[in-house]
Design a protein around this motif. Structure first.
Motif, PDB file in Angstrom:
ATOM      1  N   TYR A 247       0.814  -1.222   0.000  1.00  0.00           N
ATOM      2  CA  TYR A 247       0.000   0.000   0.000  1.00  0.00           C
ATOM      3  C   TYR A 247       0.841   1.263   0.000  1.00  0.00           C
ATOM      4  O   TYR A 247       0.601   2.206  -0.732  1.00  0.00           O
ATOM      5  N   VAL A 252      -2.506   5.521  -4.711  1.00  0.00           N
ATOM      6  CA  VAL A 252      -3.761   5.318  -4.023  1.00  0.00           C
ATOM      7  C   VAL A 252      -4.922   5.485  -5.018  1.00  0.00           C
ATOM      8  O   VAL A 252      -6.019   5.019  -4.799  1.00  0.00           O
TER       9      VAL A 252
ATOM     10  N   ILE B 368      -1.598   4.028   6.115  1.00  0.00           N
ATOM     11  CA  ILE B 368      -0.751   3.115   5.349  1.00  0.00           C
ATOM     12  C   ILE B 368      -1.048   3.222   3.862  1.00  0.00           C
ATOM     13  O   ILE B 368      -0.642   2.376   3.082  1.00  0.00           O
ATOM     14  N   ASN B 369      -1.812   4.248   3.487  1.00  0.00           N
ATOM     15  CA  ASN B 369      -2.031   4.499   2.067  1.00  0.00           C
ATOM     16  C   ASN B 369      -2.767   3.353   1.383  1.00  0.00           C
ATOM     17  O   ASN B 369      -2.529   3.071   0.215  1.00  0.00           O
ATOM     18  N   CYS B 370      -3.657   2.692   2.106  1.00  0.00           N
ATOM     19  CA  CYS B 370      -4.269   1.489   1.549  1.00  0.00           C
ATOM     20  C   CYS B 370      -5.272   1.804   0.450  1.00  0.00           C
ATOM     21  O   CYS B 370      -5.610   0.935  -0.341  1.00  0.00           O
ATOM     22  N   GLY B 371      -5.785   3.043   0.441  1.00  0.00           N
ATOM     23  CA  GLY B 371      -6.702   3.413  -0.630  1.00  0.00           C
ATOM     24  C   GLY B 371      -8.146   3.015  -0.394  1.00  0.00           C
ATOM     25  O   GLY B 371      -8.986   3.181  -1.263  1.00  0.00           O
ATOM     26  N   ARG B 372      -8.466   2.490   0.797  1.00  0.00           N
ATOM     27  CA  ARG B 372      -9.857   2.123   1.058  1.00  0.00           C
ATOM     28  C   ARG B 372     -10.755   3.351   1.035  1.00  0.00           C
ATOM     29  O   ARG B 372     -11.889   3.304   0.553  1.00  0.00           O
ATOM     30  N   VAL B 374     -10.400   5.967  -0.756  1.00  0.00           N
ATOM     31  CA  VAL B 374     -10.600   6.362  -2.152  1.00  0.00           C
ATOM     32  C   VAL B 374     -11.642   5.458  -2.796  1.00  0.00           C
ATOM     33  O   VAL B 374     -12.523   5.898  -3.528  1.00  0.00           O
ATOM     34  N   GLU B 375     -11.538   4.183  -2.463  1.00  0.00           N
ATOM     35  CA  GLU B 375     -12.449   3.180  -3.009  1.00  0.00           C
ATOM     36  C   GLU B 375     -13.908   3.497  -2.644  1.00  0.00           C
ATOM     37  O   GLU B 375     -14.794   3.351  -3.467  1.00  0.00           O
ATOM     38  N   VAL B 382     -10.062  11.907  -2.878  1.00  0.00           N
ATOM     39  CA  VAL B 382      -8.999  11.143  -2.236  1.00  0.00           C
ATOM     40  C   VAL B 382      -8.923  11.628  -0.778  1.00  0.00           C
ATOM     41  O   VAL B 382      -8.124  12.498  -0.452  1.00  0.00           O
ATOM     42  N   ARG B 384      -7.651  10.653   1.878  1.00  0.00           N
ATOM     43  CA  ARG B 384      -6.354  10.609   2.534  1.00  0.00           C
ATOM     44  C   ARG B 384      -5.579  11.899   2.283  1.00  0.00           C
ATOM     45  O   ARG B 384      -5.010  12.470   3.190  1.00  0.00           O
TER      46      ARG B 384
END
Lengths: 311, 440
Positions: A247, A252, B368-372, B374-375, B382, B384
């Motif tokens: 990640y 992202v 942790i920049n997981c992007g959830r 964003v999803e 974004v 984050r």
């Protein structure tokens, strides 16, 4: 008012997934590959895995203790780094190589840049490349007593030879501890995809781009045997599913993830086809890691109502 | 065109089973009733009664304070005790009219109910809605009469009744659809009478199949009204998302639904329109779900606006276990209360009492920049990055990356594995920016 209730901003409920549960899932997903490594290479592989993981966790603990920072080893990220690094070591390596690698990964690549979430390249791969440069002979010695001797399948293919593809898919070949078995890695990856920890966006684009690249420039045309050897050999599968999807060091944004995958595929292809070494995944990933902030900036999504509602 | 869903969103534990099968029960207030003058977006209402005045149920006690505003009516008979600042759900002190209930419930005579819409002109319909003090009862509280007067009424193509009820735990809209669907449909007809080119859509999430079926049954001979079964997903009932899901049109924060040819009203609001237009009654009641794992007997109540929250808890059997957190509204967008001494307002949909405060039990850790986030972001942002800009007060970047498009739905905070308060920081930054823009 003595019995005041707790107040906070919305939302008032949160999902059960935590950083540590994600990290734990990644470790579970690595177990098939690690298990196969131990089965394939013997006890030294197990010792190396244990030592590398333990020293990664311990390094983070000591560093944070010395720096008077909150201890974060519970989030399991150091353990994942250690495990990934061990997967990238040859089974013949002495235990202290694992220790040095772990210390480098945790202290130099991760903590000095601000700890979890701040590192700009994958700590395990950063350490692997550091070890490759510092202890080249140890890191490229894939001889395991009584089991394998000589070059990895990918090196043989590079020299113009061929290798039994079935052995490569199952993993009965020389190589680093965790990279040899395509099947074990894919099983772990499927698990991560099923529980929504990773998506196919990065690994999928990576592999497709790479295949297209070697078909065009590999010098073998569209040759299924050559393609299978390239896919199953070396660190491609481990890199695509477990390292490129890290990640922290991947974009992202959705579009960015596709771009990132393309970068990885191109770089791996260039390194493998035109480079002096048969391998190229580690360098491809850490170089692409460096491009992430740029990729992210140019692939920011459009907002809902401004054209972004469809994606 | 209709996709019946949107991109992003989450599937939280829905908790609706606690109260969904409990019929609506009427609650009579015991203590004083408090009517904050600001229960809507826009200018506060102006009181037209004074301390000591006798008022009866259905009597207007405050006049709309401007075009975007709404009058307020007494919901019991009794004496005006005072006009003073009182605490409301947001934690603010708001000037309120306090009425002491005499328990008589003497009521205004509203005259014979209207049987036929054809007897009314469009102006009369709008006037009745305006006079009745109807506001958006889904939470925003935007005066409905204003919504019903877009610049170009002929360009309105869809009138959407927001029956999604996507917030977990809430069942008030569901009960309304199950028990009084005729009122919802009649209210929709009254709205459609204003817009000659519009089609009525009752947009229901598909986790309420019985309600869908009931509405489909009742509308099968109504050429202008259809039922849309939307995919169950939070925030399906957010205005922009429900417009997109039902019509495929997308609006941003600078546009009104009318710009996309749509008018969106919540179930309870449409029913209030029905009461205003047909029964000539002002807005005096709303349905409130009192629920949560701390409540002995979770229920849906029809409550007189102004009723104290503490009384609702008593009506629901009190606390089974000591709650750690009480929320006015749903768990995703509601307001946490620090005390129960606040009145039910026009926009209060639920009172949720949780034995565990999941949020405060969690320690935020590094992203942790997981992007959830964003999803899941329904506004396709974004979160984050916006959260970083918000904490560093990087206004320019915040606005450039469309921070103002955030709808504060809470999805990003909900999914964050590092338990970072994303919604909170983005929301505060947004508030500051919007306040700044207003000053300009």
């Amino acid at each position: 008012m003595s019995d005041m209730m707790k107040v906070s901003s919305n939302p008032h409920i949160i999902d059960k997934v935590t950083t540590s549960s994600i990290m734990a899932a990644v470790m579970i997903a690595l177990l098939p590959a690690a298990g196969f490594g131990v089965y394939n290479f013997g006890l030294n592989a197990l010792v190396l895995i244990v030592v590398t993981v333990a020293s990664a966790v311990l390094t983070e603990y000591i560093y944070e203790k010395l720096m008077k920072m909150p201890i974060t080893i519970k989030d399991c990220s150091a353990a994942v780094t250690g495990l990934l690094l061990a997967m990238n070591l040859p089974a013949s390596a002495p235990w202290w190589v694992g220790v040095i690698g772990s210390v480098f990964a945790i202290v130099v690549v991760k903590m000095l840049f601000g700890g979890l979430g701040q590192n700009f390249m994958n700590p395990a791969l950063g350490a692997r490349c550091f070890l490759l440069l510092s202890f080249t002979s140890i890191m490229t010695n894939f001889d395991v007593a009584d089991v394998y001797s000589g070059a990895t399948p990918l090196a043989i293919v590079k020299e113009g030879g061929t290798y039994n593809v079935l052995d490569m898919v199952i993993g009965r070949t020389a190589g680093t501890i965790g990279e040899t078995s395509m099947i074990a890695i894919v099983i772990g990856a499927c698990f991560l995809i099923l529980i929504d920890v990773i998506t196919l966006r990065i690994p999928g684009t990576y592999i497709v781009t790479f295949v297209i690249f070697i078909c065009l420039f590999g010098g073998h045309g569209v040759d299924p045997t050559y393609i299978s050897e390239q896919l199953a050999g070396g660190g491609l599968m481990l890199g695509a599913f477990f390292m490129a999807t890290d990640y922290v060091t991947s974009p992202v944004t959705k579009k960015g993830q596709y771009v990132f995958g393309v970068c990885l595929g191109l770089l791996t292809g260039i390194f493998r086809v035109f480079g002096p070494s048969a391998e190229g995944v580690s360098y491809a990933i850490i170089i692409s890691n460096l491009l992430v902030p740029l990729i992210e900036r140019v692939t920011l999504p459009k907002a809902f109502g401004k054209g972004g509602e469809k994606a | 065109m209709a996709k019946l869903t949107f991109v992003g969103g989450i599937h939280p534990y829905d908790g609706k089973d606690l109260s969904k099968d409990k019929p609506i029960k009427a609650v009579l207030p015991k203590g004083d009733l408090v009517y904050p003058l600001s229960q809507h977006i826009g200018a506060p209402a102006t009181p037209i009664v004074a301390k000591g005045d006798h008022v009866i149920t259905g009597q207007k006690i405050a006049e709309a304070g401007g075009f975007v505003s709404a009058p307020i009516y007494a919901t019991v008979s009794g004496t005006v005790k005072s006009i003073e600042p009182r605490r409301v759900v947001t934690g603010d002190m708001v000037m309120s009219i306090v009425v002491e209930n005499d328990g008589q419930y003497d009521e205004v005579d509203y005259g014979a109910p209207e049987e036929n819409l054809d007897n009314l002109t469009k102006e009369e319909i709008i006037n009745r809605v305006k006079e009745a003090g109807v506001v958006g009862m889904g939470g925003a509280g935007f005066p409905t009469a204003v919504k019903l007067q877009p610049k170009e009424p002929d360009k309105i193509e869809y009138c959407i009744a927001n029956c999604a009820e996507c917030e977990p735990y809430l069942t008030s809209d569901y009960r309304r659809m199950m028990e009084e669907p005729e009122k919802l449909i009649k209210g929709m007809k009254a709205i459609l009478a204003l817009f000659d080119n519009a089609q009525g859509i009752l947009a229901v999430e598909d986790n309420k199949p019985d309600a869908c079926q009931k509405l489909e049954e009742l509308t099968k001979d109504e050429p202008r009204i259809t039922v849309s079964r939307l995919k169950t997903k939070y925030p399906q009932g957010a205005e922009r998302q429900i417009i997109y899901a039902t019509t495929g049109r997308a609006i941003n924060s600078k546009m009104l639904p009318a710009d996309a040819g749509c008018i969106v009203d919540n179930v309870d609001t449409v029913v209030a329109v029905y009461q205003a237009v047909y029964e000539k009654k002002p807005l005096m009641h709303r349905i409130v779900t009192v629920t949560g794992d701390a409540i002995a007997d979770p229920r849906n109540f029809i409550v007189r606006i102004g009723t104290n929250y503490a009384e609702l808890i008593d009506e629901a059997g009190g606390f089974k276990t000591q709650p750690e957190k009480i929320v006015s509204g749903g768990p995703m967008m509601g307001f946490a209360l620090f005390g129960l001494d606040v009145p039910t307002t026009k926009t209060a949909s639920a009172l949720l009492c949780l034995t565990k405060d999941e949020v405060s039990a969690m320690e935020p850790s590094a992203c942790i920049n997981c992007g959830r986030c964003v999803e899941v972001c329904p506004s396709r942002l974004v979160p984050r990055r916006l959260a970083v800009y918000a904490t560093n007060y990087a206004e320019e970047n915040f606005v450039k990356e469309d921070g103002l498009e955030c709808v504060e739905c809470g999805c990003c905070s909900y999914v964050c594995p590092a338990k970072r308060p994303l919604t909170q920081v983005i929301k505060s930054m947004r508030k500051m920016q919007l306040a700044k823009n207003r000053k300009k």
